[in-house]
Design a protein around this motif. Structure first.
Motif, PDB file in Angstrom:
ATOM      1  N   TYR A  82       5.509  66.969  38.574  1.00 42.48           N
ATOM      2  CA  TYR A  82       5.872  66.372  38.480  1.00 42.48           C
ATOM      3  C   TYR A  82       6.459  65.181  38.525  1.00 42.48           C
ATOM      4  O   TYR A  82       5.698  64.465  39.575  1.00 42.48           O
ATOM      5  CB  TYR A  82       7.835  66.473  39.225  1.00 42.48           C
ATOM      6  CG  TYR A  82       8.656  66.196  39.148  1.00 42.48           C
ATOM      7  CD1 TYR A  82      10.018  66.993  38.297  1.00 42.48           C
ATOM      8  CD2 TYR A  82       9.559  65.616  40.588  1.00 42.48           C
ATOM      9  CE1 TYR A  82      10.974  66.281  38.429  1.00 42.48           C
ATOM     10  CE2 TYR A  82      10.848  65.217  40.271  1.00 42.48           C
ATOM     11  CZ  TYR A  82      11.178  65.629  38.744  1.00 42.48           C
ATOM     12  OH  TYR A  82      12.753  64.745  38.819  1.00 42.48           O
ATOM     13  N   ASP A  83       6.979  64.011  37.676  1.00 43.11           N
ATOM     14  CA  ASP A  83       6.936  62.395  37.999  1.00 43.11           C
ATOM     15  C   ASP A  83       8.283  62.326  38.877  1.00 43.11           C
ATOM     16  O   ASP A  83       8.856  62.356  38.495  1.00 43.11           O
ATOM     17  CB  ASP A  83       6.982  61.864  36.863  1.00 43.11           C
ATOM     18  CG  ASP A  83       6.990  60.713  37.074  1.00 43.11           C
ATOM     19  OD1 ASP A  83       7.112  59.486  38.142  1.00 43.11           O
ATOM     20  OD2 ASP A  83       6.638  59.508  36.263  1.00 43.11           O
ATOM     21  N   VAL A  84       7.946  62.083  40.321  1.00 42.25           N
ATOM     22  CA  VAL A  84       8.634  62.252  41.756  1.00 42.25           C
ATOM     23  C   VAL A  84       9.686  60.163  40.344  1.00 42.25           C
ATOM     24  O   VAL A  84      11.054  60.632  41.022  1.00 42.25           O
ATOM     25  CB  VAL A  84       8.719  62.120  42.450  1.00 42.25           C
ATOM     26  CG1 VAL A  84       9.279  61.926  44.060  1.00 42.25           C
ATOM     27  CG2 VAL A  84       7.946  62.941  42.877  1.00 42.25           C
ATOM     28  N   GLY A  85       8.966  59.487  40.824  1.00 46.26           N
ATOM     29  CA  GLY A  85      10.317  58.013  40.687  1.00 46.26           C
ATOM     30  C   GLY A  85      10.854  58.286  39.254  1.00 46.26           C
ATOM     31  O   GLY A  85      12.027  57.950  39.071  1.00 46.26           O
ATOM     32  N   ALA A  86       9.904  59.386  38.568  1.00 47.40           N
ATOM     33  CA  ALA A  86      10.750  58.954  36.836  1.00 47.40           C
ATOM     34  C   ALA A  86      11.779  60.054  36.477  1.00 47.40           C
ATOM     35  O   ALA A  86      12.412  59.551  36.198  1.00 47.40           O
ATOM     36  CB  ALA A  86      10.052  58.786  35.892  1.00 47.40           C
ATOM     37  N   GLY A  87      11.462  60.740  37.810  1.00 46.34           N
ATOM     38  CA  GLY A  87      12.635  62.200  38.151  1.00 46.34           C
ATOM     39  C   GLY A  87      12.506  62.769  36.392  1.00 46.34           C
ATOM     40  O   GLY A  87      13.068  63.434  35.843  1.00 46.34           O
ATOM     41  N   ARG A  88      10.954  63.549  36.165  1.00 47.52           N
ATOM     42  CA  ARG A  88      11.304  64.267  35.065  1.00 47.52           C
ATOM     43  C   ARG A  88       9.361  64.646  34.661  1.00 47.52           C
ATOM     44  O   ARG A  88       8.281  64.725  35.702  1.00 47.52           O
ATOM     45  CB  ARG A  88      10.206  63.225  33.795  1.00 47.52           C
ATOM     46  CG  ARG A  88      10.328  62.435  33.444  1.00 47.52           C
ATOM     47  CD  ARG A  88      10.087  61.711  32.396  1.00 47.52           C
ATOM     48  NE  ARG A  88       9.371  60.703  32.304  1.00 47.52           N
ATOM     49  CZ  ARG A  88       7.886  60.192  32.289  1.00 47.52           C
ATOM     50  NH1 ARG A  88       7.107  61.500  32.281  1.00 47.52           N
ATOM     51  NH2 ARG A  88       7.570  59.146  32.294  1.00 47.52           N
ATOM     52  N   TRP A  89       8.799  65.510  34.456  1.00 49.03           N
ATOM     53  CA  TRP A  89       7.680  65.959  34.770  1.00 49.03           C
ATOM     54  C   TRP A  89       6.628  65.352  34.318  1.00 49.03           C
ATOM     55  O   TRP A  89       7.365  64.458  33.357  1.00 49.03           O
ATOM     56  CB  TRP A  89       7.748  67.777  33.403  1.00 49.03           C
ATOM     57  CG  TRP A  89       8.824  69.025  33.647  1.00 49.03           C
ATOM     58  CD1 TRP A  89       9.480  69.193  33.100  1.00 49.03           C
ATOM     59  CD2 TRP A  89       8.847  69.493  34.911  1.00 49.03           C
ATOM     60  NE1 TRP A  89       9.635  70.088  33.591  1.00 49.03           N
ATOM     61  CE2 TRP A  89       9.366  70.509  34.539  1.00 49.03           C
ATOM     62  CE3 TRP A  89       7.416  69.818  36.099  1.00 49.03           C
ATOM     63  CZ2 TRP A  89       9.111  71.343  36.112  1.00 49.03           C
ATOM     64  CZ3 TRP A  89       8.150  70.639  36.714  1.00 49.03           C
ATOM     65  CH2 TRP A  89       8.715  71.562  36.883  1.00 49.03           C
ATOM     66  N   ALA A  90       6.015  65.686  34.421  1.00 50.30           N
ATOM     67  CA  ALA A  90       4.617  64.436  34.424  1.00 50.30           C
ATOM     68  C   ALA A  90       3.687  64.812  33.478  1.00 50.30           C
ATOM     69  O   ALA A  90       3.072  65.625  33.270  1.00 50.30           O
ATOM     70  CB  ALA A  90       3.741  64.380  35.978  1.00 50.30           C
ATOM     71  N   THR A  91       4.448  64.231  32.253  1.00 51.52           N
ATOM     72  CA  THR A  91       3.456  64.040  30.473  1.00 51.52           C
ATOM     73  C   THR A  91       1.837  63.758  30.924  1.00 51.52           C
ATOM     74  O   THR A  91       0.966  64.832  30.618  1.00 51.52           O
ATOM     75  CB  THR A  91       4.386  63.226  29.883  1.00 51.52           C
ATOM     76  OG1 THR A  91       4.472  62.777  30.537  1.00 51.52           O
ATOM     77  CG2 THR A  91       5.592  63.905  29.785  1.00 51.52           C
ATOM     78  N   ASP A  92       1.360  63.185  31.647  1.00 56.94           N
ATOM     79  CA  ASP A  92       0.087  62.438  31.369  1.00 56.94           C
ATOM     80  C   ASP A  92      -0.804  63.489  32.299  1.00 56.94           C
ATOM     81  O   ASP A  92      -1.696  64.228  31.804  1.00 56.94           O
ATOM     82  CB  ASP A  92       0.033  61.245  32.311  1.00 56.94           C
ATOM     83  CG  ASP A  92       0.239  60.087  31.661  1.00 56.94           C
ATOM     84  OD1 ASP A  92       0.636  59.948  29.448  1.00 56.94           O
ATOM     85  OD2 ASP A  92       0.395  59.024  31.556  1.00 56.94           O
ATOM     86  N   VAL A  93       0.073  64.259  33.571  1.00 53.54           N
ATOM     87  CA  VAL A  93      -0.599  64.747  34.347  1.00 53.54           C
ATOM     88  C   VAL A  93      -0.873  66.112  33.403  1.00 53.54           C
ATOM     89  O   VAL A  93      -1.918  67.230  33.218  1.00 53.54           O
ATOM     90  CB  VAL A  93       0.134  65.183  35.626  1.00 53.54           C
ATOM     91  CG1 VAL A  93      -0.057  66.751  36.538  1.00 53.54           C
ATOM     92  CG2 VAL A  93       0.246  64.137  36.198  1.00 53.54           C
ATOM     93  N   LEU A  94       0.000  67.178  32.929  1.00 56.77           N
ATOM     94  CA  LEU A  94       0.349  67.790  32.175  1.00 56.77           C
ATOM     95  C   LEU A  94      -1.161  68.014  30.440  1.00 56.77           C
ATOM     96  O   LEU A  94      -1.403  69.626  30.782  1.00 56.77           O
ATOM     97  CB  LEU A  94       1.705  68.489  31.563  1.00 56.77           C
ATOM     98  CG  LEU A  94       3.048  68.656  32.519  1.00 56.77           C
ATOM     99  CD1 LEU A  94       3.976  68.672  31.633  1.00 56.77           C
ATOM    100  CD2 LEU A  94       2.527  69.781  32.946  1.00 56.77           C
ATOM    101  N   SER A  95      -0.713  66.905  30.107  1.00 54.99           N
ATOM    102  CA  SER A  95      -1.309  66.456  28.793  1.00 54.99           C
ATOM    103  C   SER A  95      -3.231  67.073  29.977  1.00 54.99           C
ATOM    104  O   SER A  95      -3.967  67.243  29.349  1.00 54.99           O
ATOM    105  CB  SER A  95      -1.230  65.431  28.873  1.00 54.99           C
ATOM    106  OG  SER A  95      -2.596  65.375  27.574  1.00 54.99           O
ATOM    107  N   SER A  96      -3.904  66.051  30.711  1.00 49.32           N
ATOM    108  CA  SER A  96      -5.067  66.017  31.595  1.00 49.32           C
ATOM    109  C   SER A  96      -5.686  67.036  32.118  1.00 49.32           C
ATOM    110  O   SER A  96      -6.052  67.385  31.831  1.00 49.32           O
ATOM    111  CB  SER A  96      -4.797  65.087  32.345  1.00 49.32           C
ATOM    112  OG  SER A  96      -4.525  63.382  32.033  1.00 49.32           O
ATOM    113  N   LEU A  97      -4.387  68.479  31.923  1.00 52.09           N
ATOM    114  CA  LEU A  97      -4.468  69.732  32.767  1.00 52.09           C
ATOM    115  C   LEU A  97      -4.380  70.250  31.414  1.00 52.09           C
ATOM    116  O   LEU A  97      -5.106  71.707  31.902  1.00 52.09           O
ATOM    117  CB  LEU A  97      -3.841  69.876  34.045  1.00 52.09           C
ATOM    118  CG  LEU A  97      -3.927  69.324  35.262  1.00 52.09           C
ATOM    119  CD1 LEU A  97      -3.232  69.060  36.341  1.00 52.09           C
ATOM    120  CD2 LEU A  97      -5.404  68.947  35.630  1.00 52.09           C
TER     121      LEU A  97
END
Length: 479
Positions: free
Chosen positions: A178-193
């Motif tokens: 989760y992207d804590v600052g943006a308040g949404r799922w962390a798309t870059d992390v999901l893509s990288s993993l």
């Protein structure tokens, strides 16, 4: 009336409150945590449901028809993997689980720019790491996953029967996905993993209606079908909410088996592998938390090692105080998170000399735990957290002598608030909001009968003791 359910690690608690926020009844039921292999921590979700039914029926006996709204809170970081039939594919993996060490290394190997939005340390037990472990070790289970849920979100799924059960920001922010600052799922992390975002549900507000009690669940619980169920909060966020601590600067010191310092903040500055956690609470609130693994567990360990009763521990620690005799105690019996992030940290008594007494060793244990709390508090202040007073709660902080020592070593006034609120009443307030009884947070009648603050007194030798405590850890770490 409004029902709060807190799904903890070893037990579920139910609390019924009236329209004025006053407790009417409560009940709790325990369930086991299994460890099929060393370092594993799991629970069967079926046990959660069976004991939730028992606790709710006991709590709401004679009042089932009066419940107008239900709120939830629960243990954080856990992972429930559900399949196409919305049923668990395996036992839930809990926050205390230590199996995902290789997965930690995989996440730590991601570029810093990708990891920074997580705003949390990569440590074992997080849901995202448990998910990666399943992919590597149980590929058939992983392939069958249609949704991953936090424990209390799975409970809500059973209660409402809605497959597309949404999480809320507080639990989502604890997954390392989760992207804590943006308040949404962390798309870059999901893509990288290479994690399919389709298994992550949309995120809704904690107090919003995330479903209504199904006829089948209502019959088991003894409640009315169609009762609204709020999305809920993680246990730490619900504790802050239940105690009315929603404004920046509001800070709680919770002393139990572990110790948490939680403080509501204006904003966060995402960092790579910080020592502290940054999470979302109700209404978009942000809070920073320093999580210390070593609290009451340390006293029980030291008491056993020294062959001392609890009465002797407190007598030697305070009543017959001989001082520490120069002894330094490092309380890291289970490694340590905040502020060290060192799973290999260990406990030690240092600077013992001929003539050192058992009473001095006992005294040093109390001081060592308090100094570890001060170490984390100073580290939090170093990243901008501040408070002019701290609410003190938790079962490990009820003795007034221990309270005074904590205040003295922290050098901050402490306000005992053991009866002020907790995660379960926070959940019950959410139930009232889901029912429309309280339209906003400001309308909730939070208890305000705070006791007299424990003012810090000068602690003899603190200016020398604190740097010696820190130097002892550093010296042993690099020896």
């Amino acid at each position: 009336m409004y029902l709060g359910i807190d799904l903890g690690t070893g037990s579920v608690k139910a609390l019924l409150i009236d329209g004025d926020g006053k407790a009417v009844a409560e009940a709790a039921r325990a369930y086991p945590v299994s460890s099929p292999m060393p370092g594993y921590a799991e629970t069967s979700p079926a046990d959660w449901w069976a004991q939730t039914v028992a606790a709710v029926r006991a709590c709401c006996d004679g009042h089932g028809g009066d419940v107008r709204g239900i709120g939830l809170s629960g243990q954080a970081h856990g992972l429930v993997a559900v399949g196409a039939d919305a049923k668990p594919l395996r036992p839930a993996i809990l926050w205390a689980d230590q199996r995902a060490t290789a997965e930690m290394e995989a996440v730590l190997a991601l570029p810093e720019a990708v990891r920074r939005p997580l705003a949390n340390p990569v440590v074992s037990g997080m849901a995202g790491l448990s998910l990666l472990w399943l992919r590597r070790n149980e590929p058939a289970t992983y392939a069958a996953i249609r949704r991953i849920l936090a424990p209390k979100d799975w409970l809500r799924l059973v209660m409402t029967g809605e497959v597309a059960t949404e999480p809320e920001p507080s639990d989502a922010s604890m997954t390392l996905l989760y992207d804590v600052g943006a308040g949404r799922w962390a798309t870059d992390v999901l893509s990288s993993l290479s994690i399919d975002p389709a298994i992550l549900a949309p995120i809704v507000e904690s107090h919003s209606i995330a479903g209504r009690l199904s006829a089948a669940a209502a019959a088991e619980l003894g409640l009315a079908a169609g009762t609204p169920v709020a999305a809920g909060l993680s246990d730490t966020a619900s504790c802050l909410f239940g105690m009315g601590q929603t404004k920046p600067g509001s800070t709680i010191l919770q002393v139990g088996s572990g110790i948490q310092i939680m403080s509501v903040v204006e904003s966060i500055e995402p960092r790579v592998q910080p020592f502290y956690n940054s999470y979302r609470g109700i209404g978009g609130n942000l809070y920073s938390m320093a999580a210390l693994q070593n609290g009451g567990t340390v006293f029980e360990w030291a008491r056993t090692v020294l062959g001392a009763s609890w009465a002797e521990m407190y007598r030697s620690g305070f009543e017959e105080n001989e001082g520490n005799g120069g002894v330094i105690f490092l309380p890291y019996v289970t490694g340590e998170r905040a502020p060290l992030l060192d799973p290999n940290a260990s406990a030690a008594w240092a600077n013992m000399r001929l003539g050192c007494t058992r009473g001095q060793l006992i005294r040093s244990v109390f001081e060592g735990v308090a100094l570890a709390v001060r170490d984390s508090w100073d580290a939090l202040r170093g990243v901008g957290v501040s408070a002019d007073r701290i609410l003190l709660t938790g079962g490990g902080s009820t003795d007034p002598r221990w309270q005074q020592m904590l205040a003295d070593i922290l050098e901050v006034p402490l306000v005992p608030a053991h009866d002020l609120g907790n995660a379960t009443i926070g959940a019950a307030y959410l139930g009232g909001m889901a029912a429309g009884h309280w339209r906003c947070i400001e309308a909730i009648p939070f208890p305000d009968d705070l006791g007299r603050p424990i003012e810090p007194r000068p602690f003899q030798g603190l200016d020398a003791l604190l740097p010696r405590f820190r130097a002892t850890y550093r010296g042993l770490k690099h020896a």
